[in-house]
Design an enzyme around this catalytic site. Structure first.
Site, PDB file in Angstrom:
ATOM      1  N   ASP A   9     107.129  55.070  75.887  1.00  0.00           N
ATOM      2  CA  ASP A   9     108.161  56.092  76.039  1.00  0.00           C
ATOM      3  C   ASP A   9     109.412  55.557  75.348  1.00  0.00           C
ATOM      4  OD1 ASP A   9     110.252  57.684  76.870  1.00  0.00           O
ATOM      5  OD2 ASP A   9     109.686  57.669  78.988  1.00  0.00           O
ATOM      6  N   ASN A  23     116.298  69.398  66.904  1.00  0.00           N
ATOM      7  CA  ASN A  23     116.321  70.622  66.094  1.00  0.00           C
ATOM      8  C   ASN A  23     117.740  70.792  65.549  1.00  0.00           C
ATOM      9  OD1 ASN A  23     117.926  72.282  68.023  1.00  0.00           O
ATOM     10  ND2 ASN A  23     116.134  71.928  69.315  1.00  0.00           N
ATOM     11  N   GLY A  31     109.796  68.015  74.373  1.00  0.00           N
ATOM     12  CA  GLY A  31     109.252  66.816  73.726  1.00  0.00           C
ATOM     13  C   GLY A  31     110.154  65.601  73.860  1.00  0.00           C
ATOM     14  N   ASP A  33     112.907  65.018  72.378  1.00  0.00           N
ATOM     15  CA  ASP A  33     114.310  65.447  72.456  1.00  0.00           C
ATOM     16  C   ASP A  33     114.716  65.651  73.930  1.00  0.00           C
ATOM     17  OD1 ASP A  33     116.779  66.397  71.661  1.00  0.00           O
ATOM     18  OD2 ASP A  33     116.045  68.294  70.843  1.00  0.00           O
ATOM     19  N   GLY A 124     104.815  66.872  66.917  1.00  0.00           N
ATOM     20  CA  GLY A 124     104.577  67.603  68.158  1.00  0.00           C
ATOM     21  C   GLY A 124     104.716  69.096  67.916  1.00  0.00           C
ATOM     22  N   TYR A 126     106.532  70.734  66.031  1.00  0.00           N
ATOM     23  CA  TYR A 126     106.693  71.149  64.638  1.00  0.00           C
ATOM     24  C   TYR A 126     105.399  71.109  63.838  1.00  0.00           C
ATOM     25  CZ  TYR A 126     111.805  71.711  64.943  1.00  0.00           C
ATOM     26  OH  TYR A 126     113.085  72.148  65.247  1.00  0.00           O
TER      27      TYR A 126
HETATM   28  N1  APR Z   1     108.656  58.868  73.652  1.00  0.00           N
HETATM   29  C1  APR Z   1     108.044  58.798  72.454  1.00  0.00           C
HETATM   30  N2  APR Z   1     107.441  59.856  71.867  1.00  0.00           N
HETATM   31  C2  APR Z   1     107.459  61.028  72.549  1.00  0.00           C
HETATM   32  C3  APR Z   1     108.082  61.185  73.810  1.00  0.00           C
HETATM   33  C4  APR Z   1     108.698  60.033  74.372  1.00  0.00           C
HETATM   34  N3  APR Z   1     109.305  60.067  75.547  1.00  0.00           N
HETATM   35  N4  APR Z   1     107.926  62.467  74.219  1.00  0.00           N
HETATM   36  C5  APR Z   1     107.214  63.098  73.258  1.00  0.00           C
HETATM   37  N5  APR Z   1     106.917  62.232  72.260  1.00  0.00           N
HETATM   38  C6  APR Z   1     106.157  62.451  71.022  1.00  0.00           C
HETATM   39  C7  APR Z   1     105.236  63.643  70.979  1.00  0.00           C
HETATM   40  O1  APR Z   1     104.019  63.348  71.679  1.00  0.00           O
HETATM   41  C8  APR Z   1     105.010  63.796  69.482  1.00  0.00           C
HETATM   42  O2  APR Z   1     103.974  62.931  69.014  1.00  0.00           O
HETATM   43  O3  APR Z   1     107.052  62.691  69.943  1.00  0.00           O
HETATM   44  C9  APR Z   1     106.336  63.314  68.871  1.00  0.00           C
HETATM   45  C10 APR Z   1     107.203  64.418  68.305  1.00  0.00           C
HETATM   46  O4  APR Z   1     107.014  65.607  69.076  1.00  0.00           O
HETATM   47  P1  APR Z   1     108.195  66.604  69.457  1.00  0.00           P
HETATM   48  O5  APR Z   1     109.073  65.969  70.458  1.00  0.00           O
HETATM   49  O6  APR Z   1     107.572  67.905  69.763  1.00  0.00           O
HETATM   50  O7  APR Z   1     109.086  66.692  68.082  1.00  0.00           O
HETATM   51  P2  APR Z   1     108.849  67.582  66.745  1.00  0.00           P
HETATM   52  O8  APR Z   1     107.434  67.871  66.464  1.00  0.00           O
HETATM   53  O9  APR Z   1     109.675  66.889  65.695  1.00  0.00           O
HETATM   54  O10 APR Z   1     109.518  68.961  67.108  1.00  0.00           O
HETATM   55  C11 APR Z   1     110.904  69.050  67.269  1.00  0.00           C
HETATM   56  O11 APR Z   1     110.759  69.964  69.465  1.00  0.00           O
HETATM   57  O12 APR Z   1     111.686  69.601  71.500  1.00  0.00           O
HETATM   58  C12 APR Z   1     111.847  70.178  70.351  1.00  0.00           C
HETATM   59  O13 APR Z   1     114.239  70.118  70.139  1.00  0.00           O
HETATM   60  C13 APR Z   1     113.043  69.709  69.540  1.00  0.00           C
HETATM   61  O14 APR Z   1     112.946  71.822  68.514  1.00  0.00           O
HETATM   62  C14 APR Z   1     112.708  70.438  68.296  1.00  0.00           C
HETATM   63  C15 APR Z   1     111.216  70.227  68.150  1.00  0.00           C
END
Ligand code: APR
Length: 173
Positions: A9, A23, A31, A33, A124, A126
Site C-alpha cells: 500500500d 485526475n 483507487g 488517489d 486501474g 483508466y
Molecule cells: N497503493 C498502491 N497502489 C494502489 C493503491 C494503494 N493504496 N490503491 C490502488 N492501487 C493501484 C490499483 O490497483 C491500480 O493498479 O493503483 C493502480 C492505479 O489504479 P487507479 O488508482 O484506478 O488509477 P488510474 O488507473 O490512474 O485512474 C485514475 O482513478 O481514482 C481515480 O481520481 C483518480 O480519476 C482518477 C483515476
C-alpha cells in the site's frame, strides 16, 4: 539500477515522495488517489484546491505533475500526476504515460527528493493494459536514471499479480 518493484500500500511508504495517480481536477477520487487522500487527511484536499486551475476544473493536465506536502502520510511529499485514459493506444497514451513519469521526477529533482514511490499509473480505472504500461513506466524511469542515477525508485504495485507484471518488465528490458 536503483529501481525496486514491490507489492504494498503506497500510503504506508516513508519515501521522500509518493506519486499519486490523480485526475485533472486534483480533488480526489477512488483507487490510489482516494487512499492517499484518506491517509494524508483533509489538509491534502485543501492544498490541492489551492493549486491554480489552468482551465475550468483542470489543475493538472494529463501527463503533467504537481506537488503538495504529504501531511499525515509517512511520505514528506505527494507528487500528483494524471495518467492517460486508455483508448486503444492511438491517442498518444504511451507518450502521455511517459510524460507522467518524467515530469514527476523533474519535480522531485527540483525539490531535492531522491526516494520516490510510483503506483501503477493508469492501470486501474483508466484501463491501461498493465504489461504495456509497465514497459512504458520502466523504460522512462530507466532513461531518467541514466542521466540522474541518484534517484532511488520504488514501483509500488497493490497486488502480487501486478507486481509480477512490473517485475517482468524490469527484468526483461
Ligand atoms: N497503493 C498502491 N497502489 C494502489 C493503491 C494503494 N493504496 N490503491 C490502488 N492501487 C493501484 C490499483 O490497483 C491500480 O493498479 O493503483 C493502480 C492505479 O489504479 P487507479 O488508482 O484506478 O488509477 P488510474 O488507473 O490512474 O485512474 C485514475 O482513478 O481514482 C481515480 O481520481 C483518480 O480519476 C482518477 C483515476
Amino acid at each position: 539500477m536503483p529501481i525496486a518493484v514491490i507489492a504494498a500500500d503506497i500510503t504506508t511508504l516513508a519515501a521522500d515522495a509518493i506519486v499519486n495517480a490523480a485526475n485533472e481536477a486534483l480533488l480526489g477520487g477512488g483507487g490510489v488517489d482516494g487512499a492517499i487522500h484518506r491517509a494524508a487527511g483533509p489538509a491534502l484536499l485543501a492544498a490541492c484546491r489551492a493549486l491554480p486551475e489552468v482551465a475550468p476544473g483542470v489543475r493538472c493536465p494529463t501527463g503533467e505533475a504537481r506537488i503538495t506536502p504529504g501531511f499525515a502520510l509517512p511520505a514528506r511529499w505527494v507528487i500528483h500526476t494524471v495518467g492517460p485514459v486508455w483508448h486503444g493506444g492511438g491517442r498518444d497514451e504511451a507518450a502521455l504515460l511517459a510524460d507522467c513519469h518524467r515530469n514527476a521526477l523533474r519535480l522531485a529533482r527540483g525539490h531535492g527528493l531522491r526516494r520516490i514511490a510510483f503506483p501503477a499509473i493508469s492501470c486501474g480505472v483508466y484501463g491501461y493494459p498493465a504489461p504495456l504500461a509497465a514497459g512504458v513506466a520502466l523504460g522512462t524511469l530507466r532513461e531518467v536514471l541514466e542521466r540522474d542515477p541518484a534517484f532511488d525508485i520504488v514501483l509500488c504495485c497493490y497486488s502480487e499479480p501486478m507486481r509480477a507484471v512490473f517485475q517482468a518488465a524490469l527484468t526483461s528490458a
